[in-house]
Design a protein around this motif. Structure first.
Motif, PDB file in Angstrom:
ATOM      1  N   UNK A 161       0.805  -1.119   0.089  1.00  0.00           N
ATOM      2  CA  UNK A 161      -0.223   0.200   0.207  1.00  0.00           C
ATOM      3  C   UNK A 161       0.977   1.283  -0.124  1.00  0.00           C
ATOM      4  N   UNK A 162       1.906   1.034   0.732  1.00  0.00           N
ATOM      5  CA  UNK A 162       3.000   2.297   0.759  1.00  0.00           C
ATOM      6  C   UNK A 162       4.390   1.801   0.154  1.00  0.00           C
ATOM      7  N   UNK A 163       4.577   1.847  -1.107  1.00  0.00           N
ATOM      8  CA  UNK A 163       5.874   1.456  -1.683  1.00  0.00           C
ATOM      9  C   UNK A 163       6.799   2.267  -1.182  1.00  0.00           C
ATOM     10  N   UNK A 164       8.250   1.595  -0.681  1.00  0.00           N
ATOM     11  CA  UNK A 164       9.369   2.173  -0.293  1.00  0.00           C
ATOM     12  C   UNK A 164       9.955   2.929  -1.286  1.00  0.00           C
ATOM     13  N   UNK A 165      10.378   4.282  -0.752  1.00  0.00           N
ATOM     14  CA  UNK A 165      11.039   5.342  -1.783  1.00  0.00           C
ATOM     15  C   UNK A 165      12.398   4.606  -2.502  1.00  0.00           C
ATOM     16  N   UNK A 166      12.872   5.623  -3.303  1.00  0.00           N
ATOM     17  CA  UNK A 166      14.161   5.017  -4.062  1.00  0.00           C
ATOM     18  C   UNK A 166      15.284   5.130  -3.077  1.00  0.00           C
ATOM     19  N   UNK A 167      16.200   4.323  -3.160  1.00  0.00           N
ATOM     20  CA  UNK A 167      17.128   4.075  -2.384  1.00  0.00           C
ATOM     21  C   UNK A 167      16.925   3.483  -0.788  1.00  0.00           C
ATOM     22  N   UNK A 168      15.903   2.767  -0.753  1.00  0.00           N
ATOM     23  CA  UNK A 168      15.552   1.983   0.438  1.00  0.00           C
ATOM     24  C   UNK A 168      15.039   0.710   0.210  1.00  0.00           C
ATOM     25  N   UNK A 185      24.977   4.369   0.805  1.00  0.00           N
ATOM     26  CA  UNK A 185      25.261   5.221   1.946  1.00  0.00           C
ATOM     27  C   UNK A 185      24.340   6.289   1.904  1.00  0.00           C
ATOM     28  N   UNK A 186      22.954   5.949   1.575  1.00  0.00           N
ATOM     29  CA  UNK A 186      21.781   7.019   1.774  1.00  0.00           C
ATOM     30  C   UNK A 186      21.297   7.056   3.251  1.00  0.00           C
ATOM     31  N   UNK A 187      20.814   8.098   3.712  1.00  0.00           N
ATOM     32  CA  UNK A 187      20.173   8.233   4.812  1.00  0.00           C
ATOM     33  C   UNK A 187      19.234   9.896   4.668  1.00  0.00           C
ATOM     34  N   UNK A 188      18.455   9.733   5.993  1.00  0.00           N
ATOM     35  CA  UNK A 188      17.808  11.045   6.043  1.00  0.00           C
ATOM     36  C   UNK A 188      16.470  10.763   5.554  1.00  0.00           C
ATOM     37  N   UNK A 189      15.726  11.833   5.423  1.00  0.00           N
ATOM     38  CA  UNK A 189      14.370  11.947   5.117  1.00  0.00           C
ATOM     39  C   UNK A 189      14.240  11.391   3.707  1.00  0.00           C
ATOM     40  N   UNK A 190      13.281  10.157   3.534  1.00  0.00           N
ATOM     41  CA  UNK A 190      12.918   9.447   2.249  1.00  0.00           C
ATOM     42  C   UNK A 190      14.299   9.175   1.551  1.00  0.00           C
ATOM     43  N   UNK A 191      15.407   8.905   2.465  1.00  0.00           N
ATOM     44  CA  UNK A 191      16.577   8.231   2.017  1.00  0.00           C
ATOM     45  C   UNK A 191      17.213   9.216   0.814  1.00  0.00           C
TER      46      UNK A 191
END
Length: 228
Positions: A161-168, A185-191
Motif C-alpha cells: 500500500x505504501x511502496x518504499x522510496x528510491x534508495x531504500x 550510503x543513503x540516509x535522512x528523510x526519504x533516504x
C-alpha cells in the motif's frame, strides 16, 4: 555535603543502570497478571518444549544469571479490555496469548516491532492483527483464534500500500506491517541524503546538550538547597 550535591555525585553510578536494556531490568508486562503462564496455554506449552527457558511471572524467558530474552508472554484471562501499552516490552516474543479477555479490538499498530512472533492467540470474535493474509495458518475454536506463522509482507506478490522510496528496501515490522530502511550510503528523510551519517557531530551535539542540562539542573538544585 548537601543532598543536591550528593545526588549529582551519584549520577555517573546511576546512569549505566538507566541505560541497561529493558529486558535486562525485567519487563513490567510480565506482572500484569498474577502467577506463572497458565497450564495448557500456548505459552506454557512452548516453555515446556524447551530446556533453556524459565518462568518470570507471566513471561517465558531464556534461562540465565540475569533476566534473559523474553520468548513468550501469557496474558490470557487477565480481564483486559484493551491491549496494554506495556505490550511493547515483549517485541522479542515468539509466542503471545491474549485469549479469554473481553478485548474489543487488537489493533495492528500494537504489534509493531513483533517481527519474531509466530503464534498469537486472541479472542475468537476478533481477527488476527494484519488480517488472515498476514499469517500462514488461522484456526478458531470456542476459546481463541490462533494465528500462526507470521508472513513476510515484503515477499508478498501483492503490491504494498505504501511502496518504499528510491534508495531504500522493505523490511517486515510486525504482522502485516513494513518499514523502509535506507540502503547505504543513503540516509535522512526519504533516504535522499547520500554519504555517511555524521555520527561524531551528532554525538558531540548530544553530549554537549546532556552535560549542559545536567549542570543547569545541578546549579538550580544547589541554589534551592542554599536558600533559607
Amino acid at each position: 555535603m548537601s543532598g543536591a550535591v550528593r545526588g549529582f555525585a551519584l549520577l555517573p553510578l546511576l546512569l549505566p543502570l538507566l541505560l541497561l536494556p529493558r529486558a535486562a531490568r525485567g519487563a513490567a508486562v510480565c506482572g500484569l497478571c498474577p502467577g506463572p503462564p497458565r497450564n495448557g496455554s500456548i505459552v506454557s506449552r512452548f516453555c515446556e518444549s524447551r530446556r533453556d527457558t524459565e518462568s518470570d511471572g507471566r513471561c517465558c524467558r531464556e534461562r540465565g544469571p540475569a533476566p534473559g530474552r523474553l520468548l513468550g508472554l501469557d496474558l490470557s484471562n487477565c480481564s483486559l479490555q484493551s491491549v496494554p501499552p506495556g505490550l511493547a516490552e515483549a517485541t522479542a516474543a515468539f509466542v503471545l496469548d491474549l485469549s479469554e479477555n473481553p478485548l474489543t479490538a487488537v489493533p495492528s499498530a500494537s504489534f509493531r516491532g513483533f517481527t519474531h512472533l509466530q503464534s498469537l492467540a486472541v479472542p475468537p470474535a476478533l481477527e488476527c492483527p494484519g488480517g488472515s493474509d498476514a499469517w500462514q495458518d488461522v484456526t478458531v475454536d470456542r476459546s481463541s483464534r490462533l494465528c500462526q506463522g507470521q508472513r513476510n509482507p515484503c515477499n508478498s506478490s501483492e503490491q504494498l500500500a505504501w511502496p518504499c522510496p528510491e534508495n531504500s528496501v522493505c523490511a517486515p515490522d510486525g504482522p502485516g506491517l513494513v518499514q523502509c530502511l535506507c540502503e547505504g550510503p543513503f540516509h535522512g528523510y526519504r533516504c535522499l541524503r547520500e554519504g555517511t551519517f555524521p555520527t561524531l557531530l551528532f554525538g558531540g551535539i548530544l553530549g554537549t546538550a546532556t552535560v549542559s542540562l545536567s549542570l543547569l539542573l545541578w546549579g538550580t538544585q544547589r541554589r534551592k538547597a542554599k536558600s533559607p
